[in-house]
Write an enzyme that holds these catalytic residues in place. Sequence first.
Site, PDB file in Angstrom:
ATOM      1  N   GLU A 178      17.717  57.448  41.752  1.00 20.86           N
ATOM      2  CA  GLU A 178      18.197  57.837  42.625  1.00 20.86           C
ATOM      3  C   GLU A 178      19.263  58.315  44.176  1.00 20.86           C
ATOM      4  OE1 GLU A 178      16.093  56.520  45.198  1.00 20.86           O
ATOM      5  OE2 GLU A 178      14.667  54.811  44.052  1.00 20.86           O
ATOM      6  N   CYS A 227      21.671  58.402  51.923  1.00 16.67           N
ATOM      7  CA  CYS A 227      21.231  60.236  51.080  1.00 16.67           C
ATOM      8  C   CYS A 227      20.134  60.652  52.090  1.00 16.67           C
ATOM      9  CB  CYS A 227      20.425  58.852  49.893  1.00 16.67           C
ATOM     10  SG  CYS A 227      19.433  57.613  49.883  1.00 16.67           S
ATOM     11  N   VAL A 262      23.842  64.480  42.513  1.00 15.48           N
ATOM     12  CA  VAL A 262      22.491  65.124  41.728  1.00 15.48           C
ATOM     13  C   VAL A 262      23.718  65.174  40.635  1.00 15.48           C
ATOM     14  CG1 VAL A 262      21.169  67.260  41.727  1.00 15.48           C
ATOM     15  CG2 VAL A 262      20.743  65.706  43.378  1.00 15.48           C
ATOM     16  N   LYS A 286      27.769  48.281  37.777  1.00 15.28           N
ATOM     17  CA  LYS A 286      28.782  48.792  38.329  1.00 15.28           C
ATOM     18  C   LYS A 286      28.864  49.772  39.544  1.00 15.28           C
ATOM     19  CE  LYS A 286      30.601  53.250  37.803  1.00 15.28           C
ATOM     20  NZ  LYS A 286      31.337  53.140  39.038  1.00 15.28           N
ATOM     21  N   PRO A 287      29.544  48.678  40.185  1.00 13.62           N
ATOM     22  CA  PRO A 287      29.603  49.096  41.345  1.00 13.62           C
ATOM     23  C   PRO A 287      30.505  50.869  41.697  1.00 13.62           C
ATOM     24  CG  PRO A 287      31.053  47.390  41.955  1.00 13.62           C
ATOM     25  CD  PRO A 287      30.428  47.748  40.264  1.00 13.62           C
ATOM     26  N   GLU A 323      11.691  52.944  43.961  1.00 10.49           N
ATOM     27  CA  GLU A 323      12.284  52.095  44.005  1.00 10.49           C
ATOM     28  C   GLU A 323      11.512  51.431  44.604  1.00 10.49           C
ATOM     29  OE1 GLU A 323      16.816  52.365  44.684  1.00 10.49           O
ATOM     30  OE2 GLU A 323      17.284  50.975  42.436  1.00 10.49           O
ATOM     31  N   ASN A 354      27.538  54.037  49.883  1.00 12.12           N
ATOM     32  CA  ASN A 354      27.666  54.125  50.612  1.00 12.12           C
ATOM     33  C   ASN A 354      26.641  52.376  50.793  1.00 12.12           C
ATOM     34  OD1 ASN A 354      24.952  54.211  49.120  1.00 12.12           O
ATOM     35  ND2 ASN A 354      24.148  55.872  50.862  1.00 12.12           N
TER      36      ASN A 354
HETATM   37  P1  NAD Z   1      28.516  59.973  43.056  1.00 17.81           P
HETATM   38  O1  NAD Z   1      27.461  60.593  42.178  1.00 17.81           O
HETATM   39  O2  NAD Z   1      29.724  60.304  42.911  1.00 17.81           O
HETATM   40  O3  NAD Z   1      28.792  58.166  42.730  1.00 17.81           O
HETATM   41  C1  NAD Z   1      27.624  57.645  42.605  1.00 17.81           C
HETATM   42  C2  NAD Z   1      28.114  56.984  40.896  1.00 17.81           C
HETATM   43  O4  NAD Z   1      27.969  57.168  39.380  1.00 17.81           O
HETATM   44  C3  NAD Z   1      29.439  55.825  41.395  1.00 17.81           C
HETATM   45  O5  NAD Z   1      28.962  54.415  40.901  1.00 17.81           O
HETATM   46  C4  NAD Z   1      30.430  56.734  39.701  1.00 17.81           C
HETATM   47  O6  NAD Z   1      31.282  55.872  39.419  1.00 17.81           O
HETATM   48  C5  NAD Z   1      29.707  56.516  38.713  1.00 17.81           C
HETATM   49  N1  NAD Z   1      29.425  57.986  37.940  1.00 17.81           N
HETATM   50  C6  NAD Z   1      30.365  58.767  38.171  1.00 17.81           C
HETATM   51  N2  NAD Z   1      30.394  59.688  36.901  1.00 17.81           N
HETATM   52  C7  NAD Z   1      29.873  59.898  36.290  1.00 17.81           C
HETATM   53  C8  NAD Z   1      29.088  58.392  34.968  1.00 17.81           C
HETATM   54  N3  NAD Z   1      29.538  60.796  34.287  1.00 17.81           N
HETATM   55  N4  NAD Z   1      28.636  58.659  34.099  1.00 17.81           N
HETATM   56  C9  NAD Z   1      28.145  57.325  34.791  1.00 17.81           C
HETATM   57  N5  NAD Z   1      28.579  56.598  36.270  1.00 17.81           N
HETATM   58  C10 NAD Z   1      29.122  57.878  36.553  1.00 17.81           C
HETATM   59  O7  NAD Z   1      27.804  59.218  44.122  1.00 17.81           O
HETATM   60  P2  NAD Z   1      28.818  58.496  45.858  1.00 17.81           P
HETATM   61  O8  NAD Z   1      29.593  59.495  46.049  1.00 17.81           O
HETATM   62  O9  NAD Z   1      29.490  57.104  45.389  1.00 17.81           O
HETATM   63  O10 NAD Z   1      27.992  58.267  46.784  1.00 17.81           O
HETATM   64  C11 NAD Z   1      26.478  59.704  47.210  1.00 17.81           C
HETATM   65  C12 NAD Z   1      25.885  60.656  46.726  1.00 17.81           C
HETATM   66  O11 NAD Z   1      25.005  59.369  46.160  1.00 17.81           O
HETATM   67  C13 NAD Z   1      25.064  61.161  47.454  1.00 17.81           C
HETATM   68  O12 NAD Z   1      24.414  62.626  46.843  1.00 17.81           O
HETATM   69  C14 NAD Z   1      23.899  60.616  47.803  1.00 17.81           C
HETATM   70  O13 NAD Z   1      22.712  61.493  48.410  1.00 17.81           O
HETATM   71  C15 NAD Z   1      22.881  59.892  47.146  1.00 17.81           C
HETATM   72  N6  NAD Z   1      22.547  58.608  47.038  1.00 17.81           N
HETATM   73  C16 NAD Z   1      21.012  58.123  46.362  1.00 17.81           C
HETATM   74  C17 NAD Z   1      20.729  57.411  47.349  1.00 17.81           C
HETATM   75  C18 NAD Z   1      19.455  56.999  46.763  1.00 17.81           C
HETATM   76  O14 NAD Z   1      18.402  56.561  46.753  1.00 17.81           O
HETATM   77  N7  NAD Z   1      18.326  58.934  46.610  1.00 17.81           N
HETATM   78  C19 NAD Z   1      20.977  56.523  47.977  1.00 17.81           C
HETATM   79  C20 NAD Z   1      22.586  56.189  47.954  1.00 17.81           C
HETATM   80  C21 NAD Z   1      23.002  57.436  47.669  1.00 17.81           C
END
Ligand code: NAD
Length: 479
Positions: A248, A282, A228, A174-175, A453, A151
């Site tokens: 986060e 988030c 989560v 890793k983005p 952060e 996001n």
């Molecule tokens: P996601 O959990 O699907 O993916 C996040 C990242 O983790 C991606 O880069 C993904 O490739 C990586 N990933 C997935 N599985 C992994 C593993 N087993 N090991 C290592 N890396 C792995 O999240 P998303 O859909 O990209 O983002 C949305 C989520 O992020 C929502 O739940 C949102 O609330 C949260 N978010 C939190 C914050 C915060 O600051 N608290 C900020 C932005 C987004």
Amino acid sequence: MSAQPAASLWIDGAPTEGQGAVLAVRYPYTGEVIATLLEATPAQVAQACAAAAAAQPAWAALRPVDRARVLSRAAAIIRDRAEDLARLETLDTGKPIQETRVADWPSGADALEYFAGLGPTLTGQMIPLGDDWAYTRREALGVVAAIGAWNYPSQIACWKAAPALIMGNAVVFKPSEETPLGALQLAAILAEAGLPPGLFNVVQGGGAVGAALVGDARVAKVSLTGSVPTGRRVYAAAAEGMRHVTMELGGKSPLIVFDDASLDDAVGAAMLGNFYSSGQVCSNGTRVFVQRGLHDAFLARLAERVSTIVSGDPLDERTQFGPIVSPAQAGRIRAAIAAGQAEGARLVCGGPGQGAFVPPTVLADATDAMTVATDEIFGPVMTVLAFDTEAEAIARANATIYGLAAGVFTRDLARAHRVVAALQAGTCWINAYNLTPVEMPFGATKMSGLGRENSAAAIEAYSQVKTVYVGMGAVDAPY
Ligand code: NAD
């Protein structure tokens, strides 16, 4: 429209082509492929970690002002290229250009400036112990594995890189596979600003690449922004190597509006806290608790103001509301809206929409047990719940596994502070919502994560204290 980078990865100071699977990057508004990347192979992840580990000691040995200068220059470059970077961020994420011009890279530049200023002011402690004494050194952790959500891709990259680098760490970032372009820009900008090779690397790919990175023996710390379920997996994997973590994660944050609140301010905050970035934030206040006396007026004003939101082409600067990042995510949001309606929530405005767009959606007459009130949707879906008393609002607001953020709207100052003190959330706002300036800590409690952060608090997350005892006299051994 093309946003093809020079190469898919950035390793050891140079654009490097990936050797893994093809990753097509689509502009969410049209679905058009704007870049075709190649993911990192496990060997390339290892190569990035090796480059980081090799470069880190010399970087950590520099004077903090010398590290700070690089961060300051990078921030200046970001500000100079603001328009091009905003445009790329819009192509990568689909977010309206009027947002990406003010929120994404600018907030990343803020972080680089803030930590450039803060870093050189940090000192250790001197602890007097009679004739002897001790002192502390705040030292780098080593190699930081940083993993982003889709996001705020460039903001997340900067928020992690700035404190990590100023404290003398090296980063492998890793983005998200959904939005992989901004991090490559940051790598190039940092290099141009004078960052030596190896200190900020970018690898591309999905969960498997992230898992390979987290598991690399050279990694000392993992900083994840994500959901989560991913956080639980990554935290567990990091524990295997006793690695430090910052998590986060997601939320289902409450926004509590009391009868005495300014109606328009509360409605405006609820809209910002649910529809900015098409709801893909988030900390959004997706459970809006409105006190009974204001409830109907709140819904009426909300519906009126939501009807004026301008949605459309993200590159048109009049557009206030863009598409959802991917068809898969749009599908998940639509399913959540349908589930809410099936459970008895009333659709006040919005609905499933079509194509890449899910319109700003408000569900009313909801109960706490409905899935729209319990599960993170990560889309433009606001659930409005009525309440009667302050104690009830607090109890219901806290009845969730999440603890990321919370907001309170009231003109009664004592009540505002009493309520936020009782709310289980890492970040609270009083008569405001979703503002996250770099000067203040940002983070979560409960299942929404741990660590902070931004602010001086982030320094703790990217460094460790070494204690040094200095014996000044003879050693008094009883043997
Ligand atoms: P996601 O959990 O699907 O993916 C996040 C990242 O983790 C991606 O880069 C993904 O490739 C990586 N990933 C997935 N599985 C992994 C593993 N087993 N090991 C290592 N890396 C792995 O999240 P998303 O859909 O990209 O983002 C949305 C989520 O992020 C929502 O739940 C949102 O609330 C949260 N978010 C939190 C914050 C915060 O600051 N608290 C900020 C932005 C987004």
